[in-house]
Scaffold this active site. Structure first.
Site, PDB file in Angstrom:
ATOM      1  N   GLU A   1      23.953   6.436   5.113  1.00 43.85           N
ATOM      2  CA  GLU A   1      23.568   5.270   5.908  1.00 43.85           C
ATOM      3  C   GLU A   1      23.867   3.963   5.162  1.00 43.85           C
ATOM      4  O   GLU A   1      23.584   3.846   3.973  1.00 43.85           O
ATOM      5  CB  GLU A   1      22.076   5.341   6.255  1.00 43.85           C
ATOM      6  CG  GLU A   1      21.683   6.568   7.072  1.00 43.85           C
ATOM      7  CD  GLU A   1      22.419   6.660   8.393  1.00 43.85           C
ATOM      8  OE1 GLU A   1      22.836   5.617   8.928  1.00 43.85           O
ATOM      9  OE2 GLU A   1      22.589   7.791   8.895  1.00 43.85           O
TER      10      GLU A   1
ATOM     11  N   GLU B   1      22.261   1.391   5.595  1.00 42.35           N
ATOM     12  CA  GLU B   1      20.958   0.823   5.260  1.00 42.35           C
ATOM     13  C   GLU B   1      20.374   1.493   4.014  1.00 42.35           C
ATOM     14  O   GLU B   1      19.162   1.434   3.789  1.00 42.35           O
ATOM     15  CB  GLU B   1      20.023   0.906   6.469  1.00 42.35           C
ATOM     16  CG  GLU B   1      19.764   2.311   7.012  1.00 42.35           C
ATOM     17  CD  GLU B   1      20.796   2.796   8.030  1.00 42.35           C
ATOM     18  OE1 GLU B   1      21.916   2.247   8.046  1.00 42.35           O
ATOM     19  OE2 GLU B   1      20.505   3.732   8.794  1.00 42.35           O
TER      20      GLU B   1
ATOM     21  N   ASP C   1      26.736   0.658  10.302  1.00 42.28           N
ATOM     22  CA  ASP C   1      25.843   1.799  10.478  1.00 42.28           C
ATOM     23  C   ASP C   1      25.892   2.735   9.277  1.00 42.28           C
ATOM     24  O   ASP C   1      24.869   3.112   8.732  1.00 42.28           O
ATOM     25  CB  ASP C   1      26.232   2.540  11.770  1.00 42.28           C
ATOM     26  CG  ASP C   1      25.267   3.648  12.143  1.00 42.28           C
ATOM     27  OD1 ASP C   1      24.358   3.960  11.351  1.00 42.28           O
ATOM     28  OD2 ASP C   1      25.432   4.214  13.237  1.00 42.28           O
TER      29      ASP C   1
ATOM     30  N   ASN D   1      -5.346  -8.070  -4.188  1.00 45.45           N
ATOM     31  CA  ASN D   1      -5.709  -6.659  -4.250  1.00 45.45           C
ATOM     32  C   ASN D   1      -4.494  -5.809  -4.595  1.00 45.45           C
ATOM     33  O   ASN D   1      -3.363  -6.281  -4.650  1.00 45.45           O
ATOM     34  CB  ASN D   1      -6.324  -6.210  -2.921  1.00 45.45           C
ATOM     35  CG  ASN D   1      -5.271  -6.133  -1.823  1.00 45.45           C
ATOM     36  OD1 ASN D   1      -4.164  -6.635  -1.965  1.00 45.45           O
ATOM     37  ND2 ASN D   1      -5.619  -5.503  -0.727  1.00 45.45           N
TER      38      ASN D   1
ATOM     39  N   ASN E   1      17.566   5.680  13.298  1.00 46.04           N
ATOM     40  CA  ASN E   1      18.783   5.182  12.654  1.00 46.04           C
ATOM     41  C   ASN E   1      18.755   3.661  12.678  1.00 46.04           C
ATOM     42  O   ASN E   1      18.458   3.053  13.701  1.00 46.04           O
ATOM     43  CB  ASN E   1      20.020   5.699  13.397  1.00 46.04           C
ATOM     44  CG  ASN E   1      21.312   5.229  12.750  1.00 46.04           C
ATOM     45  OD1 ASN E   1      21.359   5.006  11.534  1.00 46.04           O
ATOM     46  ND2 ASN E   1      22.353   5.062  13.550  1.00 46.04           N
TER      47      ASN E   1
ATOM     48  N   GLU F   1     -11.740  -0.139  -2.921  1.00 49.08           N
ATOM     49  CA  GLU F   1     -10.978   0.528  -1.852  1.00 49.08           C
ATOM     50  C   GLU F   1      -9.896   1.396  -2.503  1.00 49.08           C
ATOM     51  O   GLU F   1      -9.858   1.557  -3.711  1.00 49.08           O
ATOM     52  CB  GLU F   1     -10.331  -0.521  -0.936  1.00 49.08           C
ATOM     53  CG  GLU F   1      -9.452  -1.513  -1.688  1.00 49.08           C
ATOM     54  CD  GLU F   1      -8.988  -2.699  -0.842  1.00 49.08           C
ATOM     55  OE1 GLU F   1      -9.520  -2.885   0.262  1.00 49.08           O
ATOM     56  OE2 GLU F   1      -8.099  -3.425  -1.298  1.00 49.08           O
TER      57      GLU F   1
ATOM     58  N   ASP G   1       0.836  -1.214   0.000  1.00 46.67           N
ATOM     59  CA  ASP G   1       0.000   0.000   0.000  1.00 46.67           C
ATOM     60  C   ASP G   1       0.865   1.256   0.000  1.00 46.67           C
ATOM     61  O   ASP G   1       0.544   2.246   0.664  1.00 46.67           O
ATOM     62  CB  ASP G   1      -0.921   0.020   1.251  1.00 46.67           C
ATOM     63  CG  ASP G   1      -1.734  -1.261   1.408  1.00 46.67           C
ATOM     64  OD1 ASP G   1      -2.194  -1.785   0.387  1.00 46.67           O
ATOM     65  OD2 ASP G   1      -1.896  -1.723   2.559  1.00 46.67           O
TER      66      ASP G   1
HETATM   67 CA   LIG Z   1      22.645   3.741   9.904  1.00 49.47          CA
END
Ligand SMILES: [Ca+2]
Ligand SMILES: [Ca+2]
Ligand SMILES: [Ca+2]
Length: 777
Positions: A549, A551, A673, A477, A577, A402, A204
């Protein structure tokens, strides 16, 4: 690009095997014949006819069906916990039946026996005993022992070939059943841009642009994902589990930063008076001179709510103590599902909310219930964005189910929505109005008024069902949004494509976010969107010369992400974070189209937390097996966050960058990190700082050597002022000094800036050189 069916992938992050010498590679150590009853005698011996390795156990001279190899698990298993058990077993007696059942059984003591796992195996072949079991709470486990046996019978010695045959056992394992959500397959294939992420799910999606960055807010489909450790297959999705919203963001639409989950609903949620958080929508508005972010969501099917953020990443607070849209909302009384709230802030600052869906009112004739179910609503939002104003008129969207959503382009409003699948709730099998959407499609309407959506504003099908593009297992859906980013319009939708890559065509309903570009015809209608794995073009190359980052991921294999308490180096406090986790030997993360520039990268620094010795990070170009341009040793103290750096060679121009993770197999290696690349300076100078004594006073000195073949203009700055070098000739060096006027100086740094014109282009660079503390006199 196809999606080859992939076999179920057992989760790799296994908990330890509680069985000692389960492979009988250490002879019979830790094994003995079942001693639960004095009559259960047997002879154990080693055999080289092993299922794996070089040893297995051979069981002979069996006196009862319980005669078999046993191991003591006292002190190793706990009541209330769930375990997985496996073993290999084989029998060969030509006079025995063609197949035979075997059990692994727990003897808790006394007369308490429980079969934990079983297999029926053909004679002469190794079979796999498997089972999952939970030790009852309150069970005494002080004498828990497991053993392998054949089915019980009262007088086995009357048919020993049937009941007391010799057998062999190898590879016995018993592990705690630990669910890992880590996606082990490559869920987003290198080179492809859909699904947006391969390490978690998200449904969604609602696209939102702020400050040059696209944010996507999603229903956290990963929340209830619980793959069986043995099979890798999760039970089907349960929307009732979901009370978090997942957020990712990107400046290029290919490399996405994982911002984790907002705990929206539930007892510990931002709005604890709500229980679920589905289908988010977000808008920003300046309220009382302060820019605020309003995140709307479905509290299950019965109501909708909003929470307020200081930024697109929070922190979040609830300005309300009850739901925003519910049975008391004027005009919404007949709406079955008061959910899927999608906000729009118009150019004049007036805000609107679109919501609703579900079974049509039974007061309508069946043909109308099917074709014009009138289950979606629009409503004005107040100046504060957290209250509605007036009545909610009907959005008469054809075949609506919807997912109402509105965007504005060139003065016109576009409302898109998903269509229903038919059935009794929608009047049964009725004739469809020609041109109206089929089941599970995205239709759209165009209006000059954001509060007026008669059926005549219907404009067609914007997107067919996703299964038309992604094949078996991807139906169901959908839920779309449209956002404009740097002059182009984009369409978001979901499809269970990552689920399909994990489990093949038998998906369990876990959905993944996708984006395609939206193209308009000259008359303002929209060209029907074609879904594909290629997705959209990367908007810009990735700039590596900053802290960003870890990530942030274009593609990945085998990793997970998790929130940590420390501040985000890139986004600052108080935004969330995350770190990259579950890093095993052979896992990797990658960034798409990283621009190192013509001079290239000199080094890369990672902020890591070492978890095992002898681990490292290889930096590779263009694929997980591409050339290594640098290797970062992760040799910092275990368990502590630290920075590790490596010099790079050959990282120039634009490349996909792969960080491939190396270390001892079976260990969690480290967490990451953030990353930061340093560029090779565009001018090549060598700078050295030092100190010396002049009488009883300290002098700071700096030497700059020009390694270029052209003149360079330079100057040096220290805590004691600025000294120009003037023009430094090619291959020459100059020296400057800073009288400090003191007898002692602390350690410090001198910065040298240099400029030159290279091939008609001005270039500049700065260099830092440090000096130690000095005391004279
Ligand atoms: Ca990070
Ligand atoms: Ca073995
Ligand atoms: Ca892993």
């Amino acid at each position: 690009m196809g999606s080859a069916a992939v076999a179920a992938a057992p989760v790799q992050a296994a908990s330890p095997n509680l069985i000692v010498n389960g492979g009988f590679e250490d002879g019979l150590a830790s094994w003995f014949a079942n001693d639960g009853n004095a009559s259960d005698t047997a002879t154990l011996s080693t055999t080289t006819d092993a299922y794996s390795g070089t040893g297995a156990v051979l069981v002979t001279n069996r006196s009862t069906t319980g005669s078999g190899p046993m191991q003591n698990l006292s002190g190793k298993v706990q009541a209330g916990k769930t375990y997985l058990v496996t073993a290999r077993v084989k029998y060969e007696n030509a006079n025995s039946p063609a197949t035979k059942q075997f059990f692994i059984t727990m003897h808790y003591g006394g007369s308490t026996y429980t079969n934990l796992g079983t297999v029926t195996v053909p004679r002469g072949q190794w079979g796999l005993i498997q089972g999952t079991f939970t030790i009852p709470a309150g069970q005494n486990v002080s004498t828990a022992r497991i053993f392998v046996e054949t089915p019980w019978t009262a007088n086995p010695s009357t048919a020993p070939d049937t009941h007391l045959m010799d057998f062999k056992v190898d590879d016995v394992t018993l592990q705690e059943y630990v669910v890992s959500k880590t996606i082990e397959v490559v869920g987003k294939l290198p080179g492809e841009h859909n699904p947006l992420i391969g390490h978690k799910f998200g449904a969604d999606g609602f696209g939102f642009v702020h400050d040059g960055r696209v944010y996507l807010y999603m229903t956290n489909d990963t929340q209830g994902y619980a793959p069986n450790p043995a099979t890798g297959v999760s039970p089907g999705i349960n929307y009732g589990d979901i009370n978090q919203i997942t957020v990712i963001s990107s400046t290029d639409l290919v490399n996405w930063t994982d911002h984790g989950e907002i705990q929206v609903a539930g007892p510990n949620g931002v709005a604890p008076f709500t229980g679920n958080s589905w289908a988010p929508g977000i808008a920003k508005k300046v309220v009382n001179g302060e820019e605020k972010f309003f995140l709307y969501y479905a509290n299950g099917g019965g109501s909708s709510n909003v929470i307020t953020g200081e930024s697109p990443l929070g922190p979040w607070t609830s300005e309300r103590t009850s739901t925003l849209i519910n049975g008391s909302t004027p005009g919404a009384e007949d709406v079955a599902w008061k959910f899927d709230p999608a906000p729009l802030v118009d150019d004049d600052g007036q805000a609107y909310l679109y919501f609703g869906g579900g079974p049509a009112s039974t007061s309508m004739p069946p043909v109308e219930r099917f074709n014009n179910p009138k289950n979606i609503r629009s409503i004005k939002l107040g100046e504060n964005m957290i209250a509605t104003e007036g009545r909610a008129p009907v959005v008469d969207a054809p075949v609506a189910f919807e997912a109402g959503h509105v965007f504005k382009r060139e003065g016109k409003y576009y409302l898109s929505y998903s269509s229903h699948f038919g059935g009794n709730d929608f009047g049964g099998n009725q004739p469809r109005v020609p041109g109206y959407p089929g089941g599970g499609q995205i239709g759209y309407m165009i209006s000059d008024n954001p509060m007026s959506w008669p059926k005549e504003t219907y404009a067609g099908v914007l997107f067919p069902n996703q299964s038309q593009f992604f094949g078996a297992g991807t139906g169901g859906n959908n839920h779309q949004s449209v956002f404009e980013f740097e002059g182009k319009f984009y369409f978001t939708y979901h499809a269970p494509t990552l689920n399909k890559r994990i489990n093949g065509n038998t998906t369990q309903g876990y959905r993944s976010p996708h984006i395609q570009e939206l193209t308009f015809n000259p008359d303002g209608t929209i060209q029907q969107v074609v879904g594909d794995y290629a997705g959209v073009n990367q908007v810009r190359n990735f700039n590596p010369y900053r802290v960003f980052e870890a990530e942030t991921v274009g593609w990945s294999k085998g990793i997970a992400t998790g929130k940590v308490d420390s501040a985000s180096a890139e986004f600052g406090t108080p935004t969330p974070n995350l770190v990259v986790r579950d890093i095993d030997e052979g896992d990797w993360t990658a960034l798409s189209a990283v621009d190192f520039g013509a001079d290239g990268a000199a080094s890369v620094t990672a902020t890591v937390r070492a978890l095992a010795a002898d681990a490292s990070i290889e930096v590779r170009l263009d694929s997980a097996s591409g050339p290594v341009v640098g290797t970062i040793p992760v040799d910092t103290p275990t368990g502590e966050w630290a920075q590790v750096t490596a010099d790079l060679q050959g990282a120039t121009g634009v490349h996909d960058v792969y960080f491939t993770y190396r270390g001892p197999a079976g260990d969690d290696l480290f967490e990451i990190d953030s990353w930061a690349f340093e560029a090779v300076p565009p001018l090549d100078l060598s700078v050295v700082a030092d100190t010396r004594c002049v009488g009883e006073m300290v002098m700071v000195t700096v030497r700059a050597a020009n390694n270029e073949a052209i003149h360079v203009t330079a100057s040096a700055t220290s805590a004691y002022g600025t000294r120009p070098f003037g023009s430094v000739p090619p291959a020459k060096e100059k020296f400057r000094s800073f009288p400090t006027g003191t007898a002692a100086v602390p350690a410090g740094e001198v910065t040298v800036t240099a400029t030159a014109t290279v091939d008609g282009e001005p270039k500049s660079a700065s260099y830092k050189a440090s000096y130690a503390a000095r005391s004279c006199g």
